[in-house]
Design an enzyme around this catalytic site. Structure first.
Site, PDB file in Angstrom:
ATOM      1  N   ARG A   1      -8.878  -0.520   4.549  1.00 38.68           N
ATOM      2  CA  ARG A   1      -8.039   0.724   3.908  1.00 38.68           C
ATOM      3  C   ARG A   1      -6.725  -0.006   3.540  1.00 38.68           C
ATOM      4  O   ARG A   1      -6.195   0.553   2.523  1.00 38.68           O
ATOM      5  CB  ARG A   1      -7.892   1.607   4.972  1.00 38.68           C
TER       6      ARG A   1
ATOM      7  N   LYS B   1       0.904  -1.181   0.004  1.00 40.67           N
ATOM      8  CA  LYS B   1       0.026   0.050   0.025  1.00 40.67           C
ATOM      9  C   LYS B   1       0.733   1.220  -0.109  1.00 40.67           C
ATOM     10  O   LYS B   1       0.805   2.132  -0.668  1.00 40.67           O
ATOM     11  CB  LYS B   1      -0.896  -0.054   1.519  1.00 40.67           C
ATOM     12  N   ASN B   2       1.891   1.290   0.803  1.00 38.86           N
ATOM     13  CA  ASN B   2       2.661   2.602   0.963  1.00 38.86           C
ATOM     14  C   ASN B   2       3.626   2.721  -0.047  1.00 38.86           C
ATOM     15  O   ASN B   2       4.097   3.953  -0.182  1.00 38.86           O
ATOM     16  CB  ASN B   2       3.344   2.609   2.429  1.00 38.86           C
TER      17      ASN B   2
ATOM     18  N   ILE C   1       7.759   6.923  17.020  1.00 40.80           N
ATOM     19  CA  ILE C   1       7.571   7.782  15.944  1.00 40.80           C
ATOM     20  C   ILE C   1       6.184   8.619  15.971  1.00 40.80           C
ATOM     21  O   ILE C   1       6.038   9.681  15.721  1.00 40.80           O
ATOM     22  CB  ILE C   1       7.332   6.742  14.811  1.00 40.80           C
TER      23      ILE C   1
ATOM     24  N   CYS D   1      -4.983  12.976  13.137  1.00 35.19           N
ATOM     25  CA  CYS D   1      -5.512  11.436  12.897  1.00 35.19           C
ATOM     26  C   CYS D   1      -5.448  10.854  14.124  1.00 35.19           C
ATOM     27  O   CYS D   1      -4.852  11.286  15.073  1.00 35.19           O
ATOM     28  CB  CYS D   1      -4.745  10.853  11.762  1.00 35.19           C
TER      29      CYS D   1
ATOM     30  N   ASP E   1       4.694   0.537  12.106  1.00 38.52           N
ATOM     31  CA  ASP E   1       3.550  -0.146  11.517  1.00 38.52           C
ATOM     32  C   ASP E   1       3.158  -1.660  11.985  1.00 38.52           C
ATOM     33  O   ASP E   1       2.358  -2.345  11.669  1.00 38.52           O
ATOM     34  CB  ASP E   1       3.529  -0.178  10.271  1.00 38.52           C
TER      35      ASP E   1
ATOM     36  N   ARG F   1       0.819  14.458  13.536  1.00 41.13           N
ATOM     37  CA  ARG F   1       1.285  14.165  11.970  1.00 41.13           C
ATOM     38  C   ARG F   1       1.185  15.437  11.155  1.00 41.13           C
ATOM     39  O   ARG F   1       0.600  15.347   9.997  1.00 41.13           O
ATOM     40  CB  ARG F   1       0.426  13.181  11.382  1.00 41.13           C
TER      41      ARG F   1
ATOM     42  N   ARG G   1      -4.549  10.561   4.870  1.00 40.76           N
ATOM     43  CA  ARG G   1      -3.686  11.495   4.931  1.00 40.76           C
ATOM     44  C   ARG G   1      -2.539  11.542   3.902  1.00 40.76           C
ATOM     45  O   ARG G   1      -1.967  12.507   3.469  1.00 40.76           O
ATOM     46  CB  ARG G   1      -2.752  11.242   6.363  1.00 40.76           C
TER      47      ARG G   1
HETATM   48  C1  UD1 Z   1       4.358   6.693   6.666  1.00 41.72           C
HETATM   49  C2  UD1 Z   1       3.506   5.707   6.248  1.00 41.72           C
HETATM   50  C3  UD1 Z   1       2.910   5.193   7.692  1.00 41.72           C
HETATM   51  C4  UD1 Z   1       3.895   4.931   8.659  1.00 41.72           C
HETATM   52  C5  UD1 Z   1       5.012   6.063   8.987  1.00 41.72           C
HETATM   53  C6  UD1 Z   1       6.131   6.096   9.779  1.00 41.72           C
HETATM   54  C7  UD1 Z   1       2.752   6.046   3.974  1.00 41.72           C
HETATM   55  C8  UD1 Z   1       1.394   6.127   3.338  1.00 41.72           C
HETATM   56  N1  UD1 Z   1       2.474   6.140   5.451  1.00 41.72           N
HETATM   57  O1  UD1 Z   1       3.565   7.785   7.246  1.00 41.72           O
HETATM   58  O2  UD1 Z   1       2.309   3.893   7.335  1.00 41.72           O
HETATM   59  O3  UD1 Z   1       3.488   4.642  10.133  1.00 41.72           O
HETATM   60  O4  UD1 Z   1       5.302   6.311   7.485  1.00 41.72           O
HETATM   61  O5  UD1 Z   1       6.850   4.830   9.247  1.00 41.72           O
HETATM   62  O6  UD1 Z   1       3.678   5.637   3.476  1.00 41.72           O
HETATM   63  N2  UD1 Z   1       6.397  14.592  10.907  1.00 41.72           N
HETATM   64  C9  UD1 Z   1       6.789  16.039  11.082  1.00 41.72           C
HETATM   65  N3  UD1 Z   1       6.361  17.006  10.390  1.00 41.72           N
HETATM   66  C10 UD1 Z   1       6.131  16.473   8.772  1.00 41.72           C
HETATM   67  C11 UD1 Z   1       6.355  15.129   8.664  1.00 41.72           C
HETATM   68  C12 UD1 Z   1       6.427  14.430   9.604  1.00 41.72           C
HETATM   69  O7  UD1 Z   1       6.856  16.174  12.318  1.00 41.72           O
HETATM   70  O8  UD1 Z   1       6.200  17.452   7.970  1.00 41.72           O
HETATM   71  C13 UD1 Z   1       6.790  13.583  12.083  1.00 41.72           C
HETATM   72  C14 UD1 Z   1       5.389  12.834  12.207  1.00 41.72           C
HETATM   73  O9  UD1 Z   1       4.446  13.566  13.161  1.00 41.72           O
HETATM   74  C15 UD1 Z   1       5.988  11.864  12.914  1.00 41.72           C
HETATM   75  C16 UD1 Z   1       7.034  11.424  12.255  1.00 41.72           C
HETATM   76  O10 UD1 Z   1       7.566  12.574  11.346  1.00 41.72           O
HETATM   77  O11 UD1 Z   1       6.079  11.861  14.256  1.00 41.72           O
HETATM   78  C17 UD1 Z   1       7.275  10.278  11.067  1.00 41.72           C
HETATM   79  O12 UD1 Z   1       6.234  10.613  10.257  1.00 41.72           O
HETATM   80  P1  UD1 Z   1       6.165  10.200   8.645  1.00 41.72           P
HETATM   81  O13 UD1 Z   1       7.319   9.333   8.356  1.00 41.72           O
HETATM   82  O14 UD1 Z   1       6.007  11.716   7.691  1.00 41.72           O
HETATM   83  O15 UD1 Z   1       5.022   9.388   8.556  1.00 41.72           O
HETATM   84  P2  UD1 Z   1       4.197   9.228   7.046  1.00 41.72           P
HETATM   85  O16 UD1 Z   1       4.938   9.720   5.954  1.00 41.72           O
HETATM   86  O17 UD1 Z   1       2.592  10.131   7.152  1.00 41.72           O
END
Ligand code: UD1
Length: 421
Positions: free
Chosen positions: A398, A22-23, A328, A117, A306, A122, A93
């Protein structure tokens, strides 16, 4: 709203095939926006999040054709709007992944802010910081991110937190920027690597994916390409943990053991005999109860957040005390409260969950809270005396293709019932 009725009839035994990731599929579908030539994808999983992305792209005018059960062709030539509306973004998201491609290839994007969420705040500040560094003009208004740039420029971008979709968004944007972009402290997840491979097939110049420094040389245009999505390591891991937690023997095929190193180490520590081949992984508990394991979630190649919930379910059934530390996301223990309803012994202290395993759990009505947590609840329910009713299984739809079919193939007693139940 659909529910699952799960009979606690572990051990699970047998073989299931992994679906596409999916990701990886989500950013790759969005990458179609970078080109006005077709992108042909195979091994795309059949999931709600994929449907949402197809809807999101279709409403922008992208021609999206399901060419086979797991094959999709996209053609973004006829794009008519640059808007990702709230109705779609709030349900997923990852819709934010259209931002980079739209602004890079079409000069503008209007993407609803995802909002909070269930598993935490996030934010998307790092996505916006990167696009700004590449010269985009960004404004926030009416709950939308508005981004504009006649031409993005290469930049050196240092992430202060490792972000998976942030890395993907900026890597996609950089493929069409003027000059070189360097992403430092980039995410190393296999899904980032798979996206880079797809972008390269489309003509992008990318080096260093899978390491903390990714270099992208902008090109004028991307072209027609075909790509096969990599296997879903989280789905694979979920079924392996299900095998271990229920003291069974489960083989997952169509997978790649190299994607799951940190997870396989924990399964071995839990007492599983792990066998691997080029495209399969098997765990065999030889009828024994698992041992509790300690987990500390980390960006890849560390232990994936995950998979945290599934291992919590395993620990609830294991011998001994297990300590799980979630680093995380700030609110990713909601499943613990549901597991406690099944009789599990869990103490939460901030970002740490301490479990004392029990031989068996006991059925109760429970609720799925987020995508991966819901899979953990199915695993726990497979080892609970009686019939557990799990509400809100749409979370599972999902991200897991035919989850009840796959659990049933392993001998699990699981039945979906509709709202009338
Ligand atoms: C992706 C995955 C999700 C997985 C996560 C962590 C997808 C579609 N989803 O989510 O399944 O659980 O990686 O492996 O690929 N953060 C910030 N600022 C930002 C972006 C992120 O502070 O602009 C923080 C987030 O709040 C979190 C951390 O960074 O604490 C990691 O998040 P991130 O890797 O961005 O998660 P996603 O990409 O949303």
């Amino acid at each position: 709203m659909d529910k699952f009725i799960v009979g606690g009839n572990g051990p699970l035994m047998g073989e299931v095939a992994s679906s596409g990731a999916k990701n990886a599929a989500l950013p790759i579908l969005c990458a179609a926006l970078l080109s006005d030539q077709p992108l042909h994808l195979s091994n795309v999983p059949k999931l709600w999040d994929i449907n949402t992305t197809k809807k999101l792209l279709s409403q922008m005018g992208v021609s999206v054709t399901q060419t086979g059960e797991h094959e999709i062709s996209l053609d973004a030539k006829p794009i008519t709007t640059h808007i990702a509306p709230y109705e779609l973004v709030r349900t997923m998201r990852a819709s934010i992944l259209v931002l980079g491609p739209l602004v890079a290839a079409r000069g503008q994007a209007h993407v609803s802010l995802p909002g909070g969420c269930a598993i935490g705040a996030r934010p998307v500040d790092l996505h916006l910081m990167g696009l700004k560094a590449m010269g985009a003009e960004i404004t926030l208004e009416g709950g939308f991110v508005h981004a504009k740039a006649s031409k993005l420029k290469g930049a050196r971008i240092v992430f202060d937190t490792v972000t998976v979709t942030g890395t993907e968004n900026l890597m996609m944007a950089a493929t069409l920027a003027d000059g070189e972009t360097v992403l430092e402290n980039a995410a190393r997840e296999p899904e980032v690597v798979d996206l880079a491979r797809c972008l390269r097939a489309m003509g992008a110049k990318i080096e260093g994916e899978g390491t903390t420094t990714i270099r992208i040389q902008g090109v004028k245009a991307l072209h027609e390409a075909s790509h096969t999505v990599l296997p879903d390591r989280i789905e694979t891991g979920t079924f392996l943990v299900a095998g271990a937690a229920t003291r069974g023997k489960v083989r997952v095929t169509n997978t790649d053991p190299g994607l799951l190193d940190a997870v396989l180490v924990k399964l071995q520590q839990a007492g599983a005999v792990v066998r691997t081949g080029t495209d399969f992984i098997e765990v065999d508990m030889q009828g024994k109860r698992p041992l509790a394991v300690n987990i500390h979630t980390m960006p890849h190649p560390g232990f994936p957040t995950d998979m945290q919930a599934q291992f919590m379910a395993l620990n609830c059934l294991a011998e001994g005390v297990g300590v799980i530390k979630e680093t995380i996301f700030e609110n990713r223990f909601m499943h613990a409260h549901e597991l406690i309803r099944l009789g599990a012994e869990i103490r939460i202290d901030g970002h740490t969950a301490i479990t004392t395993g029990k031989d068996r759990l006991a059925a109760a009505p429970i609720m799925a809270t987020d995508l991966r947590a819901s899979a953990a609840l199915v695993i726990a329910a497979m080892m609970a005396e009686g019939e557990t009713v799990i509400d809100r299984v749409y979370h599972m739809d999902r991200g897991y293709e035919d989850i009840e079919g796959k659990f049933a193939a392993l001998g699990g007693k699981i039945k979906r019932v509709g709202k009338q139940f």
